[in-house]
Design a protein around this motif. Structure first.
Motif, short mmCIF file in Angstrom:
data_model
loop_
_atom_site.label_atom_id
_atom_site.label_comp_id
_atom_site.label_asym_id
_atom_site.label_seq_id
_atom_site.Cartn_x
_atom_site.Cartn_y
_atom_site.Cartn_z
N LYS A 37 0.83 -1.21 0.00
CA LYS A 37 0.00 0.00 0.00
C LYS A 37 0.87 1.27 0.00
O LYS A 37 0.60 2.21 -0.73
CB LYS A 37 -0.92 -0.01 1.22
N LEU A 38 1.92 1.27 0.83
CA LEU A 38 2.76 2.46 0.93
C LEU A 38 3.71 2.63 -0.25
O LEU A 38 3.93 3.74 -0.71
CB LEU A 38 3.59 2.44 2.23
N THR A 39 4.29 1.54 -0.71
CA THR A 39 5.35 1.64 -1.73
C THR A 39 4.86 1.37 -3.14
O THR A 39 5.58 1.63 -4.10
CB THR A 39 6.50 0.65 -1.42
N LYS A 40 3.67 0.81 -3.27
CA LYS A 40 3.12 0.38 -4.57
C LYS A 40 3.92 -0.78 -5.16
O LYS A 40 3.86 -1.05 -6.36
CB LYS A 40 3.06 1.54 -5.59
N ASN A 41 4.70 -1.45 -4.32
CA ASN A 41 5.48 -2.63 -4.72
C ASN A 41 5.34 -3.69 -3.65
O ASN A 41 5.19 -3.38 -2.47
CB ASN A 41 6.97 -2.28 -4.88
N LYS A 42 5.45 -4.94 -4.08
CA LYS A 42 5.44 -6.03 -3.11
C LYS A 42 6.81 -6.09 -2.43
O LYS A 42 7.83 -5.81 -3.07
CB LYS A 42 5.15 -7.36 -3.80
N VAL A 76 9.18 1.68 6.15
CA VAL A 76 7.85 1.06 6.13
C VAL A 76 7.59 0.34 7.45
O VAL A 76 6.49 0.45 8.01
CB VAL A 76 7.70 0.10 4.93
N SER A 77 8.57 -0.37 7.96
CA SER A 77 8.35 -1.09 9.22
C SER A 77 8.16 -0.11 10.38
O SER A 77 7.32 -0.34 11.26
CB SER A 77 9.48 -2.08 9.52
N SER A 78 8.88 1.01 10.36
CA SER A 78 8.67 2.04 11.39
C SER A 78 7.24 2.57 11.33
O SER A 78 6.55 2.69 12.35
CB SER A 78 9.65 3.20 11.20
N LEU A 106 9.88 9.48 4.44
CA LEU A 106 8.90 8.88 5.34
C LEU A 106 7.55 9.57 5.22
O LEU A 106 6.50 8.92 5.16
CB LEU A 106 9.40 8.92 6.78
N LEU A 107 7.57 10.89 5.14
CA LEU A 107 6.31 11.63 4.98
C LEU A 107 5.69 11.38 3.61
O LEU A 107 4.47 11.40 3.46
CB LEU A 107 6.52 13.11 5.21
#
Length: 146
Positions: A37-42, A76-78, A106-107
């Protein structure tokens, strides 16, 4: 109907032991979806392995070549730990430039985070605001320090 049979006792014990494993697998899948969802990549398999170590509360170092996804995984983990588990996350970086780059990245990944960061280029007023927020424990979901 009574359930005091040896088989039921065995089954109850077996299922009780499976619960942590099921939760672990579910959390891993949730992280994979969140990452995408955040990166648009698996996430790569190595990033999933790192996530599993985080969920098992293992202490580990990531030693990998440039471009393997260490920074992306860390960010992403943070974000995941803050948003999904209500953790406090502190990122310590060695230079002002990295603090600026990482906080911006991050933002960009998650604009909903309350981000508090400190580096040597802050103005006197910004430093005072930072210290005030720190003292009041405000916005301390993410904290990036140089």
């Amino acid at each position: 109907m009574t359930y005091n049979t040896p088989f039921y006792s065995f089954l109850e014990k077996y299922l009780k032991n499976l619960r942590p494993i099921i939760n672990f697998l579910k959390e891993t899948k949730d992280f994979e979806k969140y990452f995408e969802k955040l990166t648009k990549n698996k996430p790569w398999s190595l990033q999933i392995t790192w996530a599993k170590r985080v969920f098992l509360n293992e202490s580990f170092a990531i030693i990998a070549p440039t471009g393997i996804g260490k920074t992306t995984f860390g960010l992403v983990s943070s974000s995941y730990l803050v948003e999904k588990k209500n953790w406090k996350v502190y990122l310590l970086l060695p230079t002002t430039l990295l603090v600026k780059q990482v906080s911006e990245r991050l933002l960009n990944l998650n604009p909903n985070l309350n981000l508090l960061f400190y580096h040597s280029d802050l103005t006197k007023k910004q430093k005072e605001e930072f210290l005030k927020k720190l003292e009041n424990n405000e916005l301390l979901e993410e904290f990036i320090l140089n």
